[in-house]
Scaffold this motif. Structure first.
Motif, short mmCIF file in Angstrom:
data_model
loop_
_atom_site.label_atom_id
_atom_site.label_comp_id
_atom_site.label_asym_id
_atom_site.label_seq_id
_atom_site.Cartn_x
_atom_site.Cartn_y
_atom_site.Cartn_z
N ALA A 245 -46.36 -5.90 -34.59
CA ALA A 245 -45.42 -5.14 -35.42
C ALA A 245 -44.27 -4.57 -34.60
O ALA A 245 -43.21 -4.24 -35.14
CB ALA A 245 -46.16 -4.01 -36.13
N GLU A 246 -44.46 -4.46 -33.27
CA GLU A 246 -43.42 -3.87 -32.40
C GLU A 246 -42.41 -4.90 -31.90
O GLU A 246 -41.50 -4.55 -31.14
CB GLU A 246 -44.09 -3.18 -31.20
N ALA A 247 -42.56 -6.14 -32.28
CA ALA A 247 -41.70 -7.20 -31.74
C ALA A 247 -40.25 -7.03 -32.18
O ALA A 247 -39.96 -6.51 -33.25
CB ALA A 247 -42.23 -8.56 -32.18
N THR A 248 -39.34 -7.46 -31.29
CA THR A 248 -37.92 -7.52 -31.64
C THR A 248 -37.51 -8.99 -31.68
O THR A 248 -37.83 -9.76 -30.77
CB THR A 248 -37.06 -6.79 -30.59
N VAL A 249 -36.81 -9.35 -32.74
CA VAL A 249 -36.36 -10.72 -32.92
C VAL A 249 -34.85 -10.74 -32.63
O VAL A 249 -34.10 -10.03 -33.28
CB VAL A 249 -36.68 -11.18 -34.36
N MET A 250 -34.45 -11.51 -31.62
CA MET A 250 -33.05 -11.46 -31.14
C MET A 250 -32.39 -12.84 -31.20
O MET A 250 -33.04 -13.85 -30.96
CB MET A 250 -33.01 -11.03 -29.68
N THR A 251 -31.10 -12.81 -31.45
CA THR A 251 -30.34 -14.07 -31.43
C THR A 251 -29.00 -13.83 -30.75
O THR A 251 -28.45 -12.72 -30.83
CB THR A 251 -30.14 -14.62 -32.87
N PRO A 252 -28.47 -14.81 -30.02
CA PRO A 252 -27.17 -14.62 -29.39
C PRO A 252 -26.09 -14.22 -30.40
O PRO A 252 -26.02 -14.78 -31.50
CB PRO A 252 -26.88 -15.98 -28.76
N GLN A 253 -25.30 -13.25 -29.98
CA GLN A 253 -24.17 -12.75 -30.78
C GLN A 253 -23.16 -13.86 -31.08
O GLN A 253 -22.96 -14.74 -30.25
CB GLN A 253 -23.44 -11.74 -29.90
N TYR A 276 -39.83 -6.65 -38.56
CA TYR A 276 -39.45 -6.70 -37.14
C TYR A 276 -38.10 -6.04 -36.92
O TYR A 276 -37.27 -5.97 -37.81
CB TYR A 276 -39.41 -8.15 -36.64
N LYS A 277 -37.91 -5.55 -35.70
CA LYS A 277 -36.59 -5.09 -35.29
C LYS A 277 -35.76 -6.35 -35.05
O LYS A 277 -36.26 -7.35 -34.53
CB LYS A 277 -36.66 -4.25 -34.02
N VAL A 278 -34.49 -6.29 -35.43
CA VAL A 278 -33.64 -7.47 -35.33
C VAL A 278 -32.39 -7.10 -34.55
O VAL A 278 -31.83 -6.01 -34.73
CB VAL A 278 -33.25 -7.94 -36.75
N LYS A 279 -31.98 -7.97 -33.61
CA LYS A 279 -30.81 -7.66 -32.78
C LYS A 279 -29.98 -8.90 -32.52
O LYS A 279 -30.53 -9.96 -32.26
CB LYS A 279 -31.30 -7.15 -31.41
N GLU A 280 -28.66 -8.74 -32.56
CA GLU A 280 -27.76 -9.79 -32.08
C GLU A 280 -27.32 -9.35 -30.68
O GLU A 280 -26.80 -8.25 -30.53
CB GLU A 280 -26.57 -9.95 -33.03
N VAL A 281 -27.56 -10.19 -29.69
CA VAL A 281 -27.41 -9.77 -28.30
C VAL A 281 -26.61 -10.77 -27.47
O VAL A 281 -26.41 -11.90 -27.88
CB VAL A 281 -28.81 -9.63 -27.63
N MET A 282 -26.17 -10.32 -26.29
CA MET A 282 -25.70 -11.22 -25.26
C MET A 282 -26.90 -11.44 -24.36
O MET A 282 -27.45 -10.48 -23.80
CB MET A 282 -24.56 -10.59 -24.46
N LEU A 283 -27.36 -12.67 -24.23
CA LEU A 283 -28.56 -12.95 -23.44
C LEU A 283 -28.21 -14.01 -22.38
O LEU A 283 -27.70 -15.08 -22.72
CB LEU A 283 -29.67 -13.46 -24.37
N SER A 284 -28.42 -13.66 -21.11
CA SER A 284 -28.03 -14.58 -20.03
C SER A 284 -29.20 -15.50 -19.67
O SER A 284 -30.34 -15.25 -20.06
CB SER A 284 -27.60 -13.78 -18.80
N ILE A 285 -28.88 -16.54 -18.89
CA ILE A 285 -29.98 -17.44 -18.44
C ILE A 285 -30.95 -16.64 -17.57
O ILE A 285 -32.15 -16.90 -17.59
CB ILE A 285 -29.48 -18.65 -17.62
N ASP A 286 -30.43 -15.68 -16.79
CA ASP A 286 -31.32 -14.84 -15.97
C ASP A 286 -32.26 -14.02 -16.85
O ASP A 286 -33.45 -13.89 -16.55
CB ASP A 286 -30.51 -13.89 -15.07
#
Ligand SMILES: *Cc1c(COP(=O)(O)O)cnc(C)c1O
Length: 359
Positions: A245-253, A276-286
């Motif tokens: 239930a604590e998971a965050t679901v993220m996708t690149p902005q 779920y928490k939902v976020k649009e993010v900047m996610l790097s290869i690192d």
């Protein structure tokens, strides 16, 4: 709309046998739609005609300068046998945006929807019956001015074809990806946000490089800093942080270089509905590498109209290879997939009016 029925339309048993074969893009339905546009006269009345080859002058603009766009959408069989489209207005709007970017005429939303509904109504027998199967609908438009001058075409042809799509999802297999640092898909100011054939033409060598590395798909990173994760092949990407239930679901902005997927947008809502928490993010290869090695990123999946949701397992790049989870499709990935497919097939309540009944 002018209607010219196909005198050689397949009989029901032949058609059902072709549909039952499954697969994708092997057979096309009995009809197609054609609609001509010219700068002088605007849009002509669209025509439903028998599916078949078309004839074009070799000097037609699209062959030389690639002025072409397309869409991909699906009709789904409902439990009571009816047929419904998933968010067709979203495809109509995106088609108009793609047209504007490629200097092609914007087709009015109502005209676009009329062509899709007419084709699906006439060829409804081609819509498969099982969950995970659908009728894939391909609207496209190309420059048809004849001549080699480089300028926006004063003529365009819009067409619509459809093909039954089988359930090709293999739940036991996550796709492997090659993160391309050699090729880029899109740069700011380019055509990354438009659904145009040229984007795909430019992606093919990268896809071939991925295959050479033993990977199923290519992952694109941004053109400028060469570190931000953008998309996978012709699909958007999602990352799950944590679990339960604590998971965050993220996708690149959406930065202007990503294709704004309708499936991506739908999953932002579905994941929220599932708690779920939902976020649009900047996610790097690192972030990707560190996240999977620390166990913080628990699941990765790609999404798009064709496959709906595809789990992503191993990622390979010049920096090394890393694997998400146990290489099997994640729990949240499958939950989101089943929920979205449920809405599309009419077994999960459609609270947002996404489905549009055709017949
Ligand atoms: C079509 C497409 C997608 C997915 O969009 P949907 O509307 O979800 O089908 C993602 N990326 C690219 C590059 C695409 O062409």
């Amino acid at each position: 709309m002018k209607i010219k029925l196909n005198p050689n339309a397949k009989d029901a048993s032949t058609r059902d046998a072709l549909v039952a074969e499954g697969g994708f893009g092997k057979y096309y339905t009995d009809h197609m739609v054609v609609c001509q546009w010219s700068e002088r006269d605007g849009w002509a009345e669209p025509e439903l005609v028998p599916y078949g080859p078309i004839s074009l002058d070799p000097a037609t603009a699209v062959f030389h300068y690639g002025q072409e766009i397309f869409e991909g959408m699906k009709a789904y069989r409902q439990p009571n046998g009816e047929v419904s489209l998933f968010r067709p207005q979203a495809n109509a709007q995106r088609f108009a945006k793609s047209a504007a970017r490629l200097a092609l005429p914007e087709m009015p939303e109502a005209l676009f929807l009329e062509t899709v509904e007419t084709l699906v109504k006439h060829d409804a027998g081609w819509v498969p019956h099982h969950v995970g199967e659908s009728l894939y609908i391909r609207p496209f438009m190309f420059a048809t001015e004849v001549g080699l001058g480089v300028r926006p075409s004063n003529r365009a042809t819009y067409m619509l074809i459809a093909t039954p799509a089988g359930a090709y999802f293999d739940p036991s297999k996550a796709v492997s990806v090659w993160i391309s640092t050699e090729y880029v898909r899109a740069a700011i100011g380019g055509t990354g946000e438009a659904k145009c054939g040229g984007n795909y033409a430019a992606s093919l060598v990268a896809q071939r490089a991925a295959a050479k590395e033993g990977c199923d798909q290519v992952v694109w990173i941004d053109a400028k800093e060469r570190k931000w994760v953008e998309e996978m092949g012709g699909m958007n990407l999602y990352f799950v942080k944590g679990s339960g239930a604590e998971a965050t679901v993220m996708t690149p902005q959406l930065t202007g270089t990503l294709l704004p997927g309708i499936t991506r947008d739908s999953i932002l809502s579905v994941a929220k509905d599932l708690g779920y928490k939902v976020k649009e993010v900047m996610l790097s290869i690192d972030d990707w590498r560190d996240g999977v090695s620390s166990g913080e990123i628990t699941e990765i999946f790609a999404c798009g109209t064709a496959a709906v949701v595809s789990p992503v397992g191993q990622a390979k790049s010049v920096m090394g290879t890393w694997i998400t989870g146990d290489g099997q499709p994640g729990v949240i990935t499958m939950q989101i997939r089943n929920h979205l497919l449920g809405i599309q097939h009419g077994t999960v309540l459609d609270t947002r009016n996404w489905m549009r009944k055709i017949c």
